[in-house]
Write a protein that holds these residues in place. Sequence first.
Motif, PDB file in Angstrom:
ATOM      1  N   PHE A  12       0.815  -1.249   0.232  1.00 55.33           N
ATOM      2  CA  PHE A  12      -0.030  -0.005   0.001  1.00 55.33           C
ATOM      3  C   PHE A  12       1.025   1.425   0.057  1.00 55.33           C
ATOM      4  N   ALA A  13       1.845   1.366   1.091  1.00 60.21           N
ATOM      5  CA  ALA A  13       2.824   2.506   1.060  1.00 60.21           C
ATOM      6  C   ALA A  13       3.589   2.797  -0.202  1.00 60.21           C
ATOM      7  N   GLU A  14       4.019   1.633  -0.594  1.00 58.20           N
ATOM      8  CA  GLU A  14       4.830   1.777  -2.130  1.00 58.20           C
ATOM      9  C   GLU A  14       4.057   2.384  -3.302  1.00 58.20           C
ATOM     10  N   ARG A  15       2.600   1.930  -3.255  1.00 57.05           N
ATOM     11  CA  ARG A  15       2.012   2.151  -4.230  1.00 57.05           C
ATOM     12  C   ARG A  15       1.462   3.842  -4.083  1.00 57.05           C
ATOM     13  N   ILE A  16       1.208   4.271  -2.704  1.00 58.97           N
ATOM     14  CA  ILE A  16       0.530   5.424  -2.721  1.00 58.97           C
ATOM     15  C   ILE A  16       2.125   6.517  -3.111  1.00 58.97           C
ATOM     16  N   GLY A  17       3.334   6.094  -2.724  1.00 58.32           N
ATOM     17  CA  GLY A  17       4.381   6.784  -2.977  1.00 58.32           C
ATOM     18  C   GLY A  17       4.745   7.005  -4.548  1.00 58.32           C
ATOM     19  N   LYS A  18       4.317   5.975  -5.320  1.00 54.64           N
ATOM     20  CA  LYS A  18       4.577   5.853  -6.818  1.00 54.64           C
ATOM     21  C   LYS A  18       3.582   7.084  -7.440  1.00 54.64           C
ATOM     22  N   ARG A  19       2.372   6.910  -6.793  1.00 58.34           N
ATOM     23  CA  ARG A  19       1.209   7.729  -7.261  1.00 58.34           C
ATOM     24  C   ARG A  19       1.405   9.233  -6.909  1.00 58.34           C
ATOM     25  N   LEU A  20       1.948   9.448  -5.640  1.00 57.58           N
ATOM     26  CA  LEU A  20       2.170  10.876  -5.416  1.00 57.58           C
ATOM     27  C   LEU A  20       3.502  11.622  -6.346  1.00 57.58           C
ATOM     28  N   GLN A  21       4.301  10.698  -6.443  1.00 56.89           N
ATOM     29  CA  GLN A  21       5.617  11.179  -7.319  1.00 56.89           C
ATOM     30  C   GLN A  21       5.240  11.410  -8.895  1.00 56.89           C
ATOM     31  N   ALA A  22       4.367  10.589  -9.227  1.00 57.71           N
ATOM     32  CA  ALA A  22       3.811  10.780 -10.700  1.00 57.71           C
ATOM     33  C   ALA A  22       3.004  12.064 -10.636  1.00 57.71           C
ATOM     34  N   VAL A  23       2.315  12.526  -9.546  1.00 53.49           N
ATOM     35  CA  VAL A  23       1.612  13.725  -9.764  1.00 53.49           C
ATOM     36  C   VAL A  23       2.626  14.995  -9.622  1.00 53.49           C
ATOM     37  N   LYS A  24       3.421  14.850  -8.637  1.00 55.62           N
ATOM     38  CA  LYS A  24       4.582  15.604  -8.616  1.00 55.62           C
ATOM     39  C   LYS A  24       5.319  16.182  -9.611  1.00 55.62           C
ATOM     40  N   LYS A  25       5.835  15.220 -10.469  1.00 58.34           N
ATOM     41  CA  LYS A  25       6.467  15.428 -11.413  1.00 58.34           C
ATOM     42  C   LYS A  25       5.733  15.854 -12.737  1.00 58.34           C
ATOM     43  N   GLU A  26       4.477  15.625 -12.899  1.00 59.07           N
ATOM     44  CA  GLU A  26       3.702  16.239 -13.763  1.00 59.07           C
ATOM     45  C   GLU A  26       3.336  17.708 -13.329  1.00 59.07           C
ATOM     46  N   ALA A  27       3.030  18.180 -12.082  1.00 54.70           N
ATOM     47  CA  ALA A  27       3.096  19.673 -11.739  1.00 54.70           C
ATOM     48  C   ALA A  27       4.386  20.390 -11.916  1.00 54.70           C
ATOM     49  N   GLU A  28       5.344  19.612 -11.714  1.00 56.70           N
ATOM     50  CA  GLU A  28       6.631  20.575 -11.910  1.00 56.70           C
ATOM     51  C   GLU A  28       6.805  20.891 -13.255  1.00 56.70           C
ATOM     52  N   VAL A  29       6.586  19.659 -14.416  1.00 53.83           N
ATOM     53  CA  VAL A  29       6.778  19.905 -15.612  1.00 53.83           C
ATOM     54  C   VAL A  29       5.823  21.176 -16.036  1.00 53.83           C
ATOM     55  N   LYS A  30       4.818  21.100 -15.642  1.00 51.73           N
ATOM     56  CA  LYS A  30       3.562  22.107 -16.167  1.00 51.73           C
ATOM     57  C   LYS A  30       4.046  23.416 -15.699  1.00 51.73           C
ATOM     58  N   ALA A  31       4.526  23.338 -14.396  1.00 49.06           N
ATOM     59  CA  ALA A  31       4.785  24.675 -13.924  1.00 49.06           C
ATOM     60  C   ALA A  31       5.893  25.343 -14.674  1.00 49.06           C
ATOM     61  N   ILE A  32       7.134  24.371 -15.116  1.00 47.72           N
ATOM     62  CA  ILE A  32       8.319  24.963 -15.732  1.00 47.72           C
ATOM     63  C   ILE A  32       7.839  25.385 -16.967  1.00 47.72           C
ATOM     64  N   ALA A  33       6.854  24.669 -17.734  1.00 48.13           N
ATOM     65  CA  ALA A  33       6.569  24.906 -19.403  1.00 48.13           C
ATOM     66  C   ALA A  33       5.581  26.472 -19.232  1.00 48.13           C
ATOM     67  N   GLU A  34       4.917  26.542 -18.213  1.00 52.10           N
ATOM     68  CA  GLU A  34       3.693  27.716 -18.015  1.00 52.10           C
ATOM     69  C   GLU A  34       4.372  28.953 -17.160  1.00 52.10           C
ATOM     70  N   GLU A  35       5.540  28.823 -17.000  1.00 50.97           N
ATOM     71  CA  GLU A  35       6.117  29.673 -16.029  1.00 50.97           C
ATOM     72  C   GLU A  35       6.030  31.247 -16.750  1.00 50.97           C
ATOM     73  N   LYS A  36       5.972  32.239 -15.819  1.00 42.62           N
ATOM     74  CA  LYS A  36       6.196  33.847 -16.566  1.00 42.62           C
ATOM     75  C   LYS A  36       7.676  34.028 -16.727  1.00 42.62           C
ATOM     76  N   PRO A  37       7.768  35.117 -17.726  1.00 42.19           N
ATOM     77  CA  PRO A  37       9.043  35.388 -18.027  1.00 42.19           C
ATOM     78  C   PRO A  37      10.155  35.670 -17.066  1.00 42.19           C
ATOM     79  N   ASP A  38      11.254  35.324 -17.029  1.00 43.22           N
ATOM     80  CA  ASP A  38      12.220  35.708 -15.812  1.00 43.22           C
ATOM     81  C   ASP A  38      11.969  35.033 -14.486  1.00 43.22           C
ATOM     82  N   ALA A  39      10.793  34.204 -14.389  1.00 46.63           N
ATOM     83  CA  ALA A  39      10.341  33.569 -13.291  1.00 46.63           C
ATOM     84  C   ALA A  39      11.633  32.517 -12.688  1.00 46.63           C
ATOM     85  N   GLY A  40      12.297  31.640 -13.636  1.00 45.60           N
ATOM     86  CA  GLY A  40      13.390  30.855 -13.153  1.00 45.60           C
ATOM     87  C   GLY A  40      12.843  29.788 -12.418  1.00 45.60           C
ATOM     88  N   THR A  41      11.891  29.361 -12.730  1.00 43.76           N
ATOM     89  CA  THR A  41      11.407  28.012 -11.732  1.00 43.76           C
ATOM     90  C   THR A  41      12.182  26.868 -11.655  1.00 43.76           C
TER      91      THR A  41
END
Length: 272
Positions: free
Chosen positions: A177-206
């Motif tokens: 159970f713990a292992e699966r939760i970790g994988k799910r949360l890490q996948a969501v985190k990675k998706e959020a980071e990629v999206k934030a970097i792709a949509e960042e404002k100029p000079d934000a330097g995310t």
Amino acid sequence: MSSDKMLTRIGGLLRQAESTDNPHEAEAFMEAAQRLASATSIDLAVARSHSASREKRATPAQRVIRIGEPGKRGLKTFVHLFVSIAFANDVKCDIAHSSSQVFAYGFDSDIDTCEALYSSLLIQMVRASDAYIKSGAYRGETAVRTVTKGYGPRRRTTKEVVPVAGVTARLNFQTAFAERIGKRLQAVKKEAEVKAIAEEKPDAGTALVLRNKEVELRDYYSATSKARGTWRRQSANAGYSQGARSAGDRAGRAARLGGEPEIGAARGQLGR
């Protein structure tokens, strides 16, 4: 958004996930909660790098998370769950030898998010494992257990095939159970980071700010941590149950998030 407002908003998503009987809706709300937590952490990191002189700059901190009373059975799987959540939320951990508490290192907002997620998921993990044990689905299955016999020079380790005991099934279920939760949360985190970097404002330097945040936390951990040795999860001689692992993985996939502890348990702890 302040840390308090962030937690309130995440809590609303968690309650929506908790209240729906539709597993697809529950998963969508859970992913939205983790995405918001990750996105907020990114925003806070950017704000830290551009903080005004009138505002005190946020820095990493250490917090002790109480897992349970020393000597209670199953604490390692509780720790495993917290560490899996922490890894997906930029929080480093040291674990007490007794597995009764975790020393969390990170920014306050990230540790707050970990505690909120852990409080909900711990209850779900224990309830799901209780239901699995009561179903008796593990009975009839065999497990391989590591056994040490003899003393001194005659000491040897062998593997034995034995019926799966209830405690073995529970530990395997909760580990998966713990292992699966970790994988799910890490996948969501990675998706959020990629999206934030792709949509960042100029000079934000995310991307750079995230890297600086990682380095700052690593340096703080290296200077603060007094940990010695390596914490180990369940030992091999506890036995392995494929059926319980599969059931625990399924429960981890279907898990819903809740924002508040239940039945009067202290935050981060649950009686057995």
